[in-house]
Write an enzyme that holds these catalytic residues in place. Structure first.
Site, mmCIF file in Angstrom:
data_model
loop_
_atom_site.group_PDB
_atom_site.id
_atom_site.type_symbol
_atom_site.label_atom_id
_atom_site.label_comp_id
_atom_site.label_asym_id
_atom_site.label_seq_id
_atom_site.Cartn_x
_atom_site.Cartn_y
_atom_site.Cartn_z
ATOM 1 N N LYS A 198 27.947 -42.782 72.797
ATOM 2 C CA LYS A 198 28.434 -43.452 71.593
ATOM 3 C C LYS A 198 27.687 -42.862 70.412
ATOM 4 C CE LYS A 198 31.105 -47.194 70.827
ATOM 5 N NZ LYS A 198 32.322 -47.637 71.483
ATOM 6 N N ASN A 246 43.385 -55.290 65.206
ATOM 7 C CA ASN A 246 44.244 -54.283 65.850
ATOM 8 C C ASN A 246 44.614 -54.670 67.275
ATOM 9 O OD1 ASN A 246 44.232 -52.525 63.647
ATOM 10 N ND2 ASN A 246 42.208 -51.774 64.214
ATOM 11 N N VAL A 247 43.637 -55.135 68.041
ATOM 12 C CA VAL A 247 43.909 -55.488 69.444
ATOM 13 C C VAL A 247 44.505 -56.895 69.536
ATOM 14 C CG1 VAL A 247 42.938 -55.794 71.743
ATOM 15 C CG2 VAL A 247 42.017 -54.016 70.252
ATOM 16 N N TYR A 295 46.119 -58.904 67.495
ATOM 17 C CA TYR A 295 47.495 -59.176 67.045
ATOM 18 C C TYR A 295 48.515 -58.565 67.998
ATOM 19 C CZ TYR A 295 50.985 -60.933 63.945
ATOM 20 O OH TYR A 295 52.030 -61.680 63.442
HETATM 21 P P1 NAD Z 1 39.425 -55.398 64.320
HETATM 22 O O1 NAD Z 1 38.277 -55.246 63.403
HETATM 23 O O2 NAD Z 1 40.724 -54.737 64.002
HETATM 24 O O3 NAD Z 1 39.751 -56.970 64.534
HETATM 25 C C1 NAD Z 1 38.789 -57.962 64.626
HETATM 26 C C2 NAD Z 1 39.415 -59.230 64.025
HETATM 27 O O4 NAD Z 1 38.540 -60.331 64.254
HETATM 28 C C3 NAD Z 1 39.637 -59.143 62.523
HETATM 29 O O5 NAD Z 1 40.945 -59.576 62.211
HETATM 30 C C4 NAD Z 1 38.584 -60.082 61.942
HETATM 31 O O6 NAD Z 1 38.984 -60.681 60.734
HETATM 32 C C5 NAD Z 1 38.483 -61.104 63.061
HETATM 33 N N1 NAD Z 1 37.252 -61.894 63.088
HETATM 34 C C6 NAD Z 1 35.998 -61.517 62.739
HETATM 35 N N2 NAD Z 1 35.140 -62.547 62.930
HETATM 36 C C7 NAD Z 1 35.867 -63.563 63.441
HETATM 37 C C8 NAD Z 1 35.550 -64.890 63.857
HETATM 38 N N3 NAD Z 1 34.313 -65.365 63.819
HETATM 39 N N4 NAD Z 1 36.552 -65.674 64.338
HETATM 40 C C9 NAD Z 1 37.819 -65.206 64.395
HETATM 41 N N5 NAD Z 1 38.173 -63.963 63.994
HETATM 42 C C10 NAD Z 1 37.207 -63.161 63.527
HETATM 43 O O7 NAD Z 1 38.902 -54.937 65.760
HETATM 44 P P2 NAD Z 1 39.775 -54.508 67.022
HETATM 45 O O8 NAD Z 1 39.925 -53.036 67.053
HETATM 46 O O9 NAD Z 1 40.976 -55.397 67.117
HETATM 47 O O10 NAD Z 1 38.762 -54.875 68.203
HETATM 48 C C11 NAD Z 1 38.523 -56.231 68.566
HETATM 49 C C12 NAD Z 1 37.361 -56.307 69.552
HETATM 50 O O11 NAD Z 1 37.696 -55.552 70.732
HETATM 51 C C13 NAD Z 1 36.054 -55.704 69.025
HETATM 52 O O12 NAD Z 1 34.978 -56.441 69.570
HETATM 53 C C14 NAD Z 1 36.049 -54.294 69.612
HETATM 54 O O13 NAD Z 1 34.732 -53.793 69.766
HETATM 55 C C15 NAD Z 1 36.698 -54.536 70.950
HETATM 56 N N6 NAD Z 1 37.360 -53.347 71.501
HETATM 57 C C16 NAD Z 1 38.348 -52.728 70.787
HETATM 58 C C17 NAD Z 1 38.981 -51.606 71.330
HETATM 59 C C18 NAD Z 1 40.091 -50.914 70.585
HETATM 60 O O14 NAD Z 1 40.803 -50.092 71.190
HETATM 61 N N7 NAD Z 1 40.294 -51.210 69.303
HETATM 62 C C19 NAD Z 1 38.613 -51.123 72.603
HETATM 63 C C20 NAD Z 1 37.612 -51.807 73.313
HETATM 64 C C21 NAD Z 1 36.988 -52.919 72.746
#
Ligand code: NAD
Length: 357
Positions: free
Chosen positions: A80, A185-186, A188
């Site tokens: 990472k 992103n994930v 929704y």
């Molecule tokens: P993102 O930043 O697009 O979405 C996170 C969402 O959570 C945002 O809409 C934010 O406003 C909301 N949020 C923040 N604090 C909050 C709270 N206390 N209560 C409710 N909502 C809150 O991130 P993402 O890409 O959707 O990833 C989501 C999680 O999944 C992260 O922890 C990320 O590390 C993990 N993840 C993502 C991927 C990927 O492919 N994007 C892969 C593996 C793991």
């Protein structure tokens, strides 16, 4: 600041620091373990308060990538990178190019992809300085976009489908009640896919517009961020932050399944035992959220998106079944069984299940 003595060092193979004064880049690359292949992992840009905080984050994340790749049955190691800075203020083309040069200096031992604060376009800028990038398409032009988030959501859906069958005795997701924390992103995309299969949704996000959109587009019930874990649902899907399953959440939970994309969901390891004692099935985060890693790997292999998604679903379900069946048979916590299987796979003592690679 010590590195070898750091509490999260955990036998990392390489930890490298880079400062480029001209662009303002201050970054760390951590390569945890390359026994199964070169390290592939995202680059996170975050306004860390100091370099100790950044080092702690990159070490924990890169170890997680080793375990994730091992249990996803991929020929990849764990690594990472982090950039110290606010992506809204400090990101520039020169800084991303300097990061590309830093990544290139590993000669392919570390391959970079997007993570929070770094999007696909940013990785494309790094790619002007290094070939060792992933998550930007790269399958001969079939995929216009390389964003792994939809694949991550697809993997989480596969995990929820597995849990619905094996933990809740259901044949489909019709009427399944799911509470989603975080509609990014994930989250929704997961909400959309669950709704398409007839699930009922409860949603919370710190951004009210996202909640409003889910209410109007998907018929979801919006709840306050502090109340999402206490909803009368079958499944809770943490898709926002790490360490959200803590003692408070444990007491609030009414769901029988925890299945979401967030990394490092348990505030501390022993919570896995407490969940198991309460009869709550916890699908280990780095297993259920491996769809994005698998997708970026398959993109680089030139594997079609359709084939990639098929492999993601079947691999994640097979690995979860192995973990949950073993945990149930032994009365052990699922997170501990997952860690044990990952370590065994790294030591060559455990043949992987599934057919992802
Ligand atoms: P993102 O930043 O697009 O979405 C996170 C969402 O959570 C945002 O809409 C934010 O406003 C909301 N949020 C923040 N604090 C909050 C709270 N206390 N209560 C409710 N909502 C809150 O991130 P993402 O890409 O959707 O990833 C989501 C999680 O999944 C992260 O922890 C990320 O590390 C993990 N993840 C993502 C991927 C990927 O492919 N994007 C892969 C593996 C793991």
């Amino acid at each position: 600041m010590s590195v070898f003595e750091h509490r999260s060092f955990d036998d990392h193979e390489r930890v490298a620091f880079c400062q480029d004064k001209a662009s303002g880049l201050r970054a760390i690359v951590a390569i945890h373990n390359t026994r199964l292949g070169h390290a592939l992992g995202g680059c996170r840009m975050f306004p860390y308060r100091n370099s100790y905080e950044a080092l702690d984050d990159v070490l924990r994340l890169s170890r997680g990538m080793t375990y994730k790749a091992a249990l996803a049955n991929l020929p990849l190691g764990g690594g990472k990178s982090v950039i110290i800075g606010d992506p809204r203020q400090h990101k520039s083309e020169a800084l991303l190019q300097a990061m590309g040069c830093f990544i290139d200096s590993f000669n392919g031992a570390y391959v970079v992809a997007e993570d929070s604060g770094i999007n696909e376009q940013d990785v494309r800028v790094m790619a002007t300085r290094t070939a060792h990038v992933a998550g930007v398409g790269g399958d001969g032009g079939v995929r216009q976009h390389g964003d792994p988030s939809p694949a991550t959501a697809h993997g989480v859906l596969a995990g929820i489908s597995y849990a619905a069958r094996s933990c809740l005795g259901r044949t489909d997701l019709e009427g399944l009640r799911v509470a989603i924390q975080g509609l990014g992103n994930v989250g929704y995309e997961l909400a959309r896919q669950l709704r398409a299969r007839g699930a009922q949704l409860w949603v919370a996000d710190t951004v009210p517009e996202r909640v409003q959109q889910a209410i109007s587009e998907l018929g979801a019930t919006g709840v306050g961020v502090a109340d999402i874990f206490s909803q009368p649902v079958d499944v809770v899907a943490p898709c926002a932050l790490g360490a959200v399953i803590d003692d408070l959440a444990l007491n609030q939970l009414r769901a029988r399944v925890i299945a979401g994309s967030a990394n490092n969901q348990l505030a501390y390891d022993d919570l896995g035992k407490a969940l198991q004692a309460r009869g709550i099935c916890y699908l280990p985060d780095y297993v259920i959220n491996a769809g994005g890693l698998m997708e970026v790997h398959f993109q680089r292999q030139g594997i079609s998106r359709e084939d990639s998604y098929r492999r993601i679903g079947s691999q994640i379900e097979a690995t979860l079944a192995q973990i949950i069946e073993r945990a149930t048979a032994r009365g052990e916590a699922s997170n501990q069984v997952a860690d044990e299987l990952a370590r065994q796979r790294l030591e060559g003592k455990q043949q992987p299940v599934g057919n992802a690679a």
